[in-house]
Design a protein around this motif. Structure first.
Motif, PDB file in Angstrom:
ATOM      1  N   VAL A 166       0.820  -1.208   0.000  1.00 42.35           N
ATOM      2  CA  VAL A 166       0.000   0.000   0.000  1.00 42.35           C
ATOM      3  C   VAL A 166       0.861   1.269   0.000  1.00 42.35           C
ATOM      4  CG1 VAL A 166      -0.247  -0.009   2.532  1.00 42.35           C
ATOM      5  CG2 VAL A 166      -1.931   1.181   1.144  1.00 42.35           C
ATOM      6  N   LYS A 167       0.426   2.259  -0.786  1.00 40.81           N
ATOM      7  CA  LYS A 167       1.174   3.522  -0.863  1.00 40.81           C
ATOM      8  C   LYS A 167       0.283   4.734  -0.621  1.00 40.81           C
ATOM      9  CE  LYS A 167       4.637   5.906  -3.606  1.00 40.81           C
ATOM     10  NZ  LYS A 167       4.494   6.819  -4.744  1.00 40.81           N
ATOM     11  N   GLU A 168      -0.965   4.684  -1.154  1.00 46.97           N
ATOM     12  CA  GLU A 168      -1.875   5.809  -0.922  1.00 46.97           C
ATOM     13  C   GLU A 168      -3.335   5.366  -0.995  1.00 46.97           C
ATOM     14  OE1 GLU A 168      -0.116   8.561  -3.745  1.00 46.97           O
ATOM     15  OE2 GLU A 168      -1.323   7.762  -5.381  1.00 46.97           O
ATOM     16  N   VAL A 169      -4.164   6.172  -0.318  1.00 46.07           N
ATOM     17  CA  VAL A 169      -5.601   5.900  -0.256  1.00 46.07           C
ATOM     18  C   VAL A 169      -6.321   7.048  -0.953  1.00 46.07           C
ATOM     19  CG1 VAL A 169      -7.578   5.672   1.302  1.00 46.07           C
ATOM     20  CG2 VAL A 169      -5.388   4.611   1.898  1.00 46.07           C
ATOM     21  N   VAL A 170      -7.157   6.708  -1.940  1.00 47.15           N
ATOM     22  CA  VAL A 170      -7.873   7.717  -2.729  1.00 47.15           C
ATOM     23  C   VAL A 170      -9.313   7.827  -2.217  1.00 47.15           C
ATOM     24  CG1 VAL A 170      -8.559   8.445  -5.051  1.00 47.15           C
ATOM     25  CG2 VAL A 170      -6.466   7.087  -4.731  1.00 47.15           C
ATOM     26  N   LEU A 171      -9.745   9.053  -1.910  1.00 45.84           N
ATOM     27  CA  LEU A 171     -11.094   9.275  -1.399  1.00 45.84           C
ATOM     28  C   LEU A 171     -12.025   9.774  -2.496  1.00 45.84           C
ATOM     29  CD1 LEU A 171     -10.321  10.996   2.046  1.00 45.84           C
ATOM     30  CD2 LEU A 171     -10.335   8.572   1.439  1.00 45.84           C
ATOM     31  N   GLY A 174     -11.665  13.167  -3.903  1.00 48.53           N
ATOM     32  CA  GLY A 174     -10.483  13.453  -4.704  1.00 48.53           C
ATOM     33  C   GLY A 174      -9.213  13.549  -3.868  1.00 48.53           C
ATOM     34  N   THR A 175      -9.371  13.647  -2.549  1.00 40.75           N
ATOM     35  CA  THR A 175      -8.216  13.705  -1.646  1.00 40.75           C
ATOM     36  C   THR A 175      -7.418  12.406  -1.747  1.00 40.75           C
ATOM     37  OG1 THR A 175      -9.506  15.057  -0.125  1.00 40.75           O
ATOM     38  CG2 THR A 175      -7.506  14.054   0.765  1.00 40.75           C
ATOM     39  N   VAL A 176      -6.092  12.532  -1.770  1.00 37.30           N
ATOM     40  CA  VAL A 176      -5.215  11.354  -1.784  1.00 37.30           C
ATOM     41  C   VAL A 176      -4.378  11.370  -0.505  1.00 37.30           C
ATOM     42  CG1 VAL A 176      -3.374  10.144  -3.019  1.00 37.30           C
ATOM     43  CG2 VAL A 176      -5.151  11.357  -4.309  1.00 37.30           C
TER      44      VAL A 176
END
Length: 354
Positions: A166-171, A174-176
């Motif tokens: 895992v590296k990033e979570v996308v909401l 649009g927030t990362v």
């Protein structure tokens, strides 16, 4: 979360031996056949029963978005999950998904260990459905003071990774969010799939339906704990599913008495608590469908008792730094007393024995 599991065993192996209780581990029941009173086990064997108790609990609901299978994406269900979260969080960026009890407790625990903690929730405030917006807002402020960042009225649409991790979570907004570890606390699913074809009745959420004696619709088959939908005495026997160990413990005892042909009804009052940053919010009753909350003390000062009102009656209470108010409400409910809205509103709270 970093407790050693051997230090919190409810019963030692010596106890089980002493009372002739056989415990089989690493086995799973795959089907139940009430007609010939047998259960089939995953290793191909089957076991006959005279009476059967289903106490299979629930499993953590997994994330269903793309990337939910990446390394570093966790649920919190078993000891291994806790150990994994503990070992991978210190000094790293943690994202917690879910703003109810599991999510908030995890965020609280990690707030002084992880490099950063972000919490994503679909409601306006944490605990909004159970405890209401005022207590939700207060608990959010408590964690914000510990640098936990909240992303409310939002949800996860994708989890992105690099080299399988895992590296990033996308909401949805649009927030990362940068993430080294993700913990999902988004609800549970009753473990009742193995009952398919058995005619044991389950409700629309797959919880096993029982009566006041913890009996299912099938003779000699009982169920107890988080897997059940049971009649709650203080709500006129409305069928509910309550996932707190205090209620499961009561269920187990009542099921055992009835299996021993000692007819006993479940009349326990729900009582639970949660701890955030060393402060304990206590709760009793069942507030679903409440229409108003009456506060004594001040929520913003973090010292209060809240009474949840439905049809002019107190159906639940929650408190912080206001003991023994909630225990007293539970005791009065257990004695069959109706607490009125007028009592909750009154200046004189001597009935709470504060």
């Amino acid at each position: 979360m970093d407790v050693d599991s051997s230090s919190i065993l409810l019963r030692s192996s010596d106890f089980l031996l002493q009372y002739g209780i056989e415990v089989w581990t690493q086995k799973e029941v795959v089907s139940v056949n009430p007609a010939d009173k047998t259960v089939k086990i995953s290793d191909g064997s089957s076991q006959r029963y005279d009476q059967l108790l289903i106490a299979t609990g629930c499993r953590a609901r997994p994330l269903s978005c793309p990337g939910s299978d990446l390394k570093g994406v966790n649920v919190l269900q078993c000891y291994e999950d806790a150990k994994e979260i503990i070992s991978s969080s210190p000094g790293h960026k943690a994202v917690v998904i879910g703003a109810s009890f599991i999510g908030m407790e995890v965020a609280s625990f990690l707030s002084d260990k992880a490099a950063s903690v972000a919490l994503v929730g679909t409601s306006s405030y944490p605990y909004e459905r159970t405890l209401g917006p005022e207590i939700g807002n207060m608990s959010m402020q408590m964690l914000e003071e510990q640098k936990v960042k909240f992303y409310m009225k939002d949800e996860v649409t994708e989890i992105r990774g690099e080299n399988g991790k895992v590296k990033e979570v996308v909401l949805k907004s649009g927030t990362v969010l940068e993430a080294d570890v993700v913990i999902a606390g988004i609800g549970v699913i009753p473990n009742s799939d193995f009952l398919a074809g058995s005619n044991v009745e389950v409700d629309s959420k797959k919880a096993v339906i029982v009566d006041k004696y913890m009996r299912t619709n099938i003779p000699d088959v009982f169920a107890a704990g988080d897997v059940t939908s049971f009649p709650l005495a203080i709500r006129g026997d409305q069928r509910v599913n309550i996932g707190h160990w205090q209620m499961s413990q009561a269920h187990g005892r009542i099921a055992a008495l009835n299996m021993l042909k000692k007819p006993t009804k479940i009349e326990s009052i729900p009582f639970f608590w949660t701890v955030l940053l060393g402060k304990s919010i206590r709760y009793t009753g069942y507030a679903e469908g409440y229409t108003e909350i009456i506060f004594k003390g001040k929520v913003e000062e973090r010292k209060f008792v809240a009474f949840y009102i439905k049809d002019e009656v107190v159906v639940a209470a929650a408190s912080l730094m206001f003991d023994p108010a909630v225990s007293r409400v539970a005791e009065l409910m257990a004695n069959g007393q109706t607490l009125t809205k007028a009592q909750a509103q009154a200046e004189d709270l001597s009935w709470l024995q504060m």
